[in-house]
Design an enzyme around this catalytic site. Structure first.
Site, PDB file in Angstrom:
ATOM      1  N   GLU B 191      14.862  12.889  30.820  1.00 41.31           N
ATOM      2  CA  GLU B 191      15.145  14.043  31.673  1.00 41.31           C
ATOM      3  C   GLU B 191      13.959  14.358  32.579  1.00 41.31           C
ATOM      4  OE1 GLU B 191      16.909  17.093  29.263  1.00 41.31           O
ATOM      5  OE2 GLU B 191      18.241  15.643  28.309  1.00 41.31           O
ATOM      6  N   ASN B 213       1.787  16.946  32.025  1.00 43.15           N
ATOM      7  CA  ASN B 213       2.831  17.086  31.015  1.00 43.15           C
ATOM      8  C   ASN B 213       2.425  16.416  29.706  1.00 43.15           C
ATOM      9  OD1 ASN B 213       5.050  17.101  29.438  1.00 43.15           O
ATOM     10  ND2 ASN B 213       6.423  16.097  30.909  1.00 43.15           N
ATOM     11  N   HIS B 433      31.485  21.034  19.646  1.00 43.90           N
ATOM     12  CA  HIS B 433      30.074  20.818  19.936  1.00 43.90           C
ATOM     13  C   HIS B 433      29.317  20.564  18.649  1.00 43.90           C
ATOM     14  CE1 HIS B 433      25.897  22.293  21.299  1.00 43.90           C
ATOM     15  NE2 HIS B 433      26.091  21.109  21.819  1.00 43.90           N
ATOM     16  N   HIS B 434      28.653  19.406  18.559  1.00 46.23           N
ATOM     17  CA  HIS B 434      27.805  19.049  17.420  1.00 46.23           C
ATOM     18  C   HIS B 434      26.369  18.914  17.886  1.00 46.23           C
ATOM     19  CE1 HIS B 434      31.328  16.963  15.059  1.00 46.23           C
ATOM     20  NE2 HIS B 434      31.414  18.276  15.035  1.00 46.23           N
ATOM     21  N   GLU B 435      25.635  20.016  17.919  1.00 38.79           N
ATOM     22  CA  GLU B 435      24.198  19.899  18.165  1.00 38.79           C
ATOM     23  C   GLU B 435      23.564  19.519  16.834  1.00 38.79           C
ATOM     24  OE1 GLU B 435      22.068  19.819  20.778  1.00 38.79           O
ATOM     25  OE2 GLU B 435      20.722  19.248  19.133  1.00 38.79           O
ATOM     26  N   HIS B 503      24.699  13.855  24.251  1.00 37.43           N
ATOM     27  CA  HIS B 503      23.543  14.264  25.052  1.00 37.43           C
ATOM     28  C   HIS B 503      22.248  13.940  24.319  1.00 37.43           C
ATOM     29  CE1 HIS B 503      25.320  17.036  28.291  1.00 37.43           C
ATOM     30  NE2 HIS B 503      26.274  16.243  27.845  1.00 37.43           N
ATOM     31  N   GLU B 504      21.213  13.684  25.102  1.00 31.70           N
ATOM     32  CA  GLU B 504      19.888  13.284  24.583  1.00 31.70           C
ATOM     33  C   GLU B 504      19.928  11.983  23.789  1.00 31.70           C
ATOM     34  OE1 GLU B 504      20.954  16.526  23.458  1.00 31.70           O
ATOM     35  OE2 GLU B 504      20.265  17.471  25.302  1.00 31.70           O
ATOM     36  N   GLU B 522      24.521  12.131  28.572  1.00 35.35           N
ATOM     37  CA  GLU B 522      23.660  12.870  29.496  1.00 35.35           C
ATOM     38  C   GLU B 522      22.606  11.870  29.968  1.00 35.35           C
ATOM     39  OE1 GLU B 522      21.434  17.150  29.499  1.00 35.35           O
ATOM     40  OE2 GLU B 522      21.037  15.838  27.784  1.00 35.35           O
ATOM     41  N   GLU B 528      21.660  21.449  34.259  1.00 35.34           N
ATOM     42  CA  GLU B 528      21.030  22.485  33.424  1.00 35.34           C
ATOM     43  C   GLU B 528      19.585  22.753  33.849  1.00 35.34           C
ATOM     44  OE1 GLU B 528      21.219  20.961  29.465  1.00 35.34           O
ATOM     45  OE2 GLU B 528      19.650  19.481  29.809  1.00 35.34           O
TER      46      GLU B 528
END
Lengths: 768, 768
Positions: B191, B213, B433-435, B503-504, B522, B528
């Site tokens: 990202e 960073n 949604h499964h975070e 995602h990720e 993603e 976002e």
């Protein structure tokens, strides 16, 4: 459960506390012999010490942690990679917030064990500590007549919520250069012979070992594992261990010669951290047992008492097991776990076993398994373990295969349905085997299906194995993530009413009280090491390894010469037959194996009779003689409730448990060959005791009174003793079986050969 | 499936091979423009090079591995801790064993995609290599007209059976200091905004970034991720990526300035190893796309073609989704994922949410979810995503909690049964949604129960998330163990007929061809990031990130001023409304979101109409104008089969898919408002096209012919264009909607504002 708040003790203690010099908090054991002192040094470092009858056992030793804080509440949008926070000292700068006292004197009933009831009697002191930054920690001490337990507690509402353990700093400063029985510190195995040295001898011995054994996962030449048994020159027996290790790394100890101090050394994770914790939480109990008689070590229930009560509501499906196995023939190389030599490497689901050429040495084949079932049933066993039944054994070890087993696919010559049906028709259960090859993610992915398969075919016990390096890569057998996994496997098994016997898992710390379906562990050097086991080994394990829970030691080897099983194997076991018989009493386990082959038992039917008779669950245990490294003599009385259930099943009366309580022989013995149908129906067992003895490489004659027998009652004793010319090296199979009438006045005198032992069955004589 | 062995090509190639200097093996692309050469250096190092029309694209570059051997067959009794074997070179000392040629020209039908049929046409050369020690390796090259793919293969019967990858040494030596579009190498995230530099500018840019960073998981200042898009001064477009990454670490590239060479850099595991392999096996495909027109990059199917065909027999349950979500309001801080502020830390199953005081900002509450369902249904969407529905969000991030979610327990104000029933009654599916919070072991432990819950309540798609550091500790998002996990999750989902949008997770490499239930990822900086996204970003992603598979970019933001949603948020998105509309065509995805809030769409109903109309599955795609970093203009024709199914559902005719094909508006558009019942019944869709355009921070006017329309047919075009005074900074919401009649002769000329874009709907005019 009876629970009496010990008002008196508490009152006494608060007085005692008040009487102390400022800042020193004192706790005494119920009998007043042990005294624990806690204080803070000037820099706020917490310190404790322990005395017995005024004499120091643990000199002032530090407590605490070096931690790293974690991020607290999340900032989602940033999605920053988590970084560990600043160092957080939890070992100094403390002030005393509060001290409170408590205690208990209660009796609880284990599902299985060395006795039918256990007393849990202690005085307790909780010390609440606080640092200037608001971080709080409680140290809870419980003092028993036979030792100390203490743990760290991190409260829910704390400035320290999520944190990483850099080091646990708990120390145990010894008051002398004690004699010690120990194995080297290692993150991956406990399968070592014991060292017997002074504390000052630990480092030299480890240096020598390290040079010889490169495969060790050692962390320091001062490293030892717990439980470590010590003996002082004043005759005190000190034992350091831990209790109730859950989701926390296993602790070893690192010995510092200069200060004679053991420091706690936790097993690290793949990143080198030694635990990820979230408040509210607590550490395992750190334990220091101290008694003045070796027999009291064996009688101590310190570790079990410090664990939580049983977490299972229904335990009716948990039962003792005396079993045989298609196993020793693989260990000795007589047969193999694998099925074929066809595959350069196995791909489960791709490699076609149905088309593969069998190499002809596969042990878990239908015919051989039936042979074991027949023999086990004919001799009153409950179960047989069958290893090597499932696809994948051709390259299971040392290759770090992720998908190494699926735990549900039998080899072509193992008919899982037919064999289980055949076993059940004879009152035998087959014990499942789940070797994971330490590919733990793979095991967890298949666990539900594996347990479902067991339920489908009527397996109610599994032996699991963790041989080799852990996957996920970089983890150790005794790290937090694996400790979490072992318990997860036991909890998931409980959902399926399955008993677990986990090998190569973390050595037990009494969790079997909370999850009694954990009926066994290995976690030490067992019979499979054959000639690698020195004669004294089995006289030490009851003081060390067995403190945490039962061991699947697999005794009962009658043929010591391995070349009789496999001409390429010149190994020789270093014990006599009677030594092996003695182990069934000196080692407690609800899961007890007769490890040798049927044909070897057929050679010695009269000696084998004792294995058939002896019980595996007990009403009462007496530790008659004991000295670590030298000898152990133990007497045990079978548990009546188990006898009655068995008697009913023998009598053929309705009993839900009949299918697995076929292990009738041992109960028939208690009932007597002349038992009538009425006896069976009423299940009136005769008063029965079993006595076992083992010695080290020294021949010795021991004598002990049978004063545990009922007064005025006559008993018949059947004595299995080493023959006069028996010797573990020259004549290991020579024994003499005699019978004599005994009473509570009898003093029994028995000789044990070098590497030998004895066994005695004692049964009430009933006049008809 | 049509498959023509290209005899001619093969014949030609063997000739070509014969014509070469000794030891040089040559392969040409079907059109003859690309030429691949393979040879062995004197020391037996394998080398390849690639030319286009005689000009070098990849200069001679090495191939091979540095490995470590493993133990082979096991020695159980020793139970030795496994040690990695001696170094094994698989990068030199090779001799050529055999060279064989093959090829294919076939057409396959994707389950969903940018067109209904894809041609797979290549010439192939396999080079079998052998070292003196007997270790063998094959390098398989496939040469397409638009690029090269090659991979390493380790045969079943090999002296090298189990091994560990120390380094993969594959190199790509560039012929010039090309312009490049790239993001920094990182083991845990993709990202990043794109850098646009010469190759010589990679290191300086990374050094600058590294200083800014600290949270980066970088390995080298020469590190870049794939796919990397390059442009040569001669106008060639070179793109390096990989295809079919399964159970193998994700590869980044490390650039060496001195030699202008990229070296493959695999993601390590917790021990630093870069892969554990067992023969037979092969590496992913290494790919080098090279074309002379930027539009050909977008038209290339190189990555998909190199992946395996669909592994699923039944794909009837897989379908495109246009969805909205209870999500943007959390991203912007208008509402929250969490439910309460009561808990210092959450313990699932212990923390009592039913007794907790709601903080009043929970987004996934019954009333709010119903509001989204109503709006989505009224506007012809298929589904709504609801995040923050389950217990655990109070401390889900940054704490490295193992047991962070159970994936089955809703918050007290989310009635999972009632809400799903309500949604289904309106033809809407709720997207699960499964975070995982990257607690991967925990996710796998709960996966079966989580998918079962979805089946029970009628969810058929899940968005999964992997925010934060991986548990097991020490692993990275792109290591072999995680790559294995992501596919495991997709395969288990397929068993449950569930579509996955991860995602990720690791950036895709075309696996969606084999597992088409992987409908999205993603793996890049998406909407976002709001103001963090520079205007040019969306003109680069189709050349890079989208090469591997669809992205859940979440376009459709009409309100650029975040303070309108959350007064504490002064962020501003850097695009116009028309830019957002253009993305629905320039970005291909079968899963396309309208990410903004209902109230914002209600403010601009005429612009919102395009989002309602536009299709998400295509018969045909045309790439009209493209330059990475500058602009993209794409035209697409909806897939007729999808239209017909939808039309039937609109017509209310029996159709098993009706429940999820309520997304009627976009099909009604294709049918025409004046469609009759007969039209619906026959599902006669009018010829329809959608055109989208986006630009970077430069205002620009573009023109393109509509020559893809049918000759002699009149169409009505509805044009959504930036207003003359529109500008992403000063006036982002200004647009003009016009209608005009067009034909295949029309050349459309449209202006895009700074950070702007346009969208056009084109529909056949039918005379009644």
């Amino acid at each position: 459960m009876l629970r009496i708040k010990t008002i008196l003790a508490a009152a006494f203690l608060s007085l005692a506390a008040a009487a102390q010099p400022a800042g020193v908090q004192t706790l005494k054991s119920p009998d007043g012999m042990l005294e624990l002192q806690f204080s803070l040094r000037e820099d706020g470092t917490p310190v404790y010490s322990l005395c017995r009858g005024g004499a120091p056992v643990v000199l002032p030793s530090r407590l605490g942690y070096e931690l790293r804080g974690c991020l607290l509440r999340s900032d989602f949008a940033s999605k920053t990679v988590r970084t560990y926070g600043e160092p957080v000292s939890m070992h100094d700068g403390f002030s005393l917030e509060n001290v409170s006292f408590d205690g208990a004197d209660e009796v609880w009933t284990p599902v299985w064990g060395e006795e039918s009831q256990i007393r849990n009697c202690y005085n307790e002191m909780s010390v609440d500590l606080r640092r200037e930054n608001g971080a709080r920690m409680t140290v809870r001490f419980r003092l028993y007549d036979d030792g100390l337990g203490f743990r760290y507690e991190f409260p829910q509402d704390n400035s320290l919520t999520y944190f990483v353990v850099k080091e646990e700093l708990t120390e145990f400063a010894m008051a002398g250069d004690h004699k010690a029985f120990w194995i080297p510190g290692d993150y991956d195995t406990e399968e070592y012979p014991y060292n017997e040295t002074r504390l000052s001898g630990i480092r030299p011995a480890n240096e020598k070992l390290g040079a010889e054994n490169a495969s060790q996962t050692t962390f320091s030449t001062g490293g030892v594992q717990t439980s470590i048994q010590m003996k002082t020159d004043d005759g005190l027996y000190i034992n350091i261990h831990e209790a109730g290790v859950q989701d926390y790394p296993i602790a070893s100890l690192d010995f510092d010669d200069a200060t004679r101090t053991f420091r706690t050394w936790l097993t690290p994770d793949a990143e080198g951290w030694k635990g990820h914790l979230q408040a509210p939480c607590h550490s395992p109990w750190r334990t220091v047992m101290v008694v003045d008689d070796a027999r009291k070590v064996l009688a101590s229930r310190l570790i079990l008492n410090l664990n939580e009560p049983c977490a299972l509501e229904d335990v009716s499906w948990i039962h003792p097991n005396k079993y045989m196995g298609v196993w020793w023939e693989m260990i000795t190389g007589k047969s193999a776990w694998s099925y074929t030599d066809d595959f350069p490497s196995v791909q489960l689901g791709v490699s076609d076993y149905s088309a593969a050429k069998p190499h002809g040495r596969h042990g878990a084949n239908n015919e051989n398994v039936r042979r074991y079932i027949d023999f086990a049933a004919a001799n009153g066993f409950d179960a047989i373990l069958v290893e090597g039944w499932n696809e994948g054994w051709e390259d299971w070890f040392g290759c770090q295969k992720d998908y190494v087993f699926d735990f549900v696919t039998p080899y072509p010559d193992f008919d899982i349905e037919a064999l289980n049906a055949y076993a059940h028709s004879k009152g035998i259960r087959i014990i499942m085997h789940h070797e994971t090859s330490s590919s733990v993610r793979n095991y967890e992915r298949h666990m539900e299906a594996a347990y479902d398969l067991m339920n489908r075919y009527g397996y109610d016990a599994v032996k699991s194995g963790y041989v080799g390096d852990i996957i996920p890569y970089g983890q150790f057998h005794y790290g937090q993530e694996m400790v979490n996994h072992y318990l997860y496997a036991v909890q998931e098994a409980a959902r399926h009413h399955i008993m677990v016997n986990a090998h190569e898992a973390a050595r037990p710390s009494g969790l079997c009280r909370t999850w009694p379906n954990l009926v066994g562990n290995e976690s030490a050097m067992g019979t499979e090491f054959r000639g690698g086991i020195p004669p004294g080994h089995t006289t030490i394990l009851p003081f060390t390894r067995l403190q945490g829970g039962p061991m699947d030691y697999t005794p009962g080897i009658f043929e010591q010469d391995m070349s009789k099983l496999n001409r390429d194997n010149d190994d020789r076991c270093r014990f006599t037959i009677c030594n092996q018989l003695g182990l069934y009493v000196t080692f407690y386990s609800p899961l007890q194996m007769a490890a040798d082959l049927p044909e070897h038992y057929e050679e010695f039917p009269d000696a084998f009779q004792f294995i058939k008779d002896v019980a595996v669950d007990w009403e009462e245990s007496r530790y008659l003689l004991a000295e670590p490294g030298d000898y152990v003599v133990t007497a045990r009385k079978p548990k009546l409730s188990t006898l009655n259930a068995a008697a009913r099943s023998v009598a053929g009366l309705p009993d839900g448990k009949k299918d697995y309580l076929s292990g009738a022989a041992r109960f028939v013995y208690a009932l007597g060959e002349d038992a009538t149908a009425d006896d069976l129906a009423s299940a009136r067992a005769r008063d029965t005791w079993y006595v076992g003895g083992v010695t080290d490489e020294q021949e010795r004659t021991v004598s002990f009174p049978l004063d545990f027998l009922q007064k005025g009652v006559k008993y018949e004793a059947t004595i299995y003793a080493d023959a006069p010319d028996a010797d573990y090296e020259t004549n290991p199979q020579a024994y003499v079986i005699t019978r004599q009438t005994v009473t509570d006045k009898t003093v029994m005198k028995l000789r044990m050969a070098r590497g030998g032992g004895f066994a005695v069955s004692i049964r009430e004589i009933v006049k008809k």
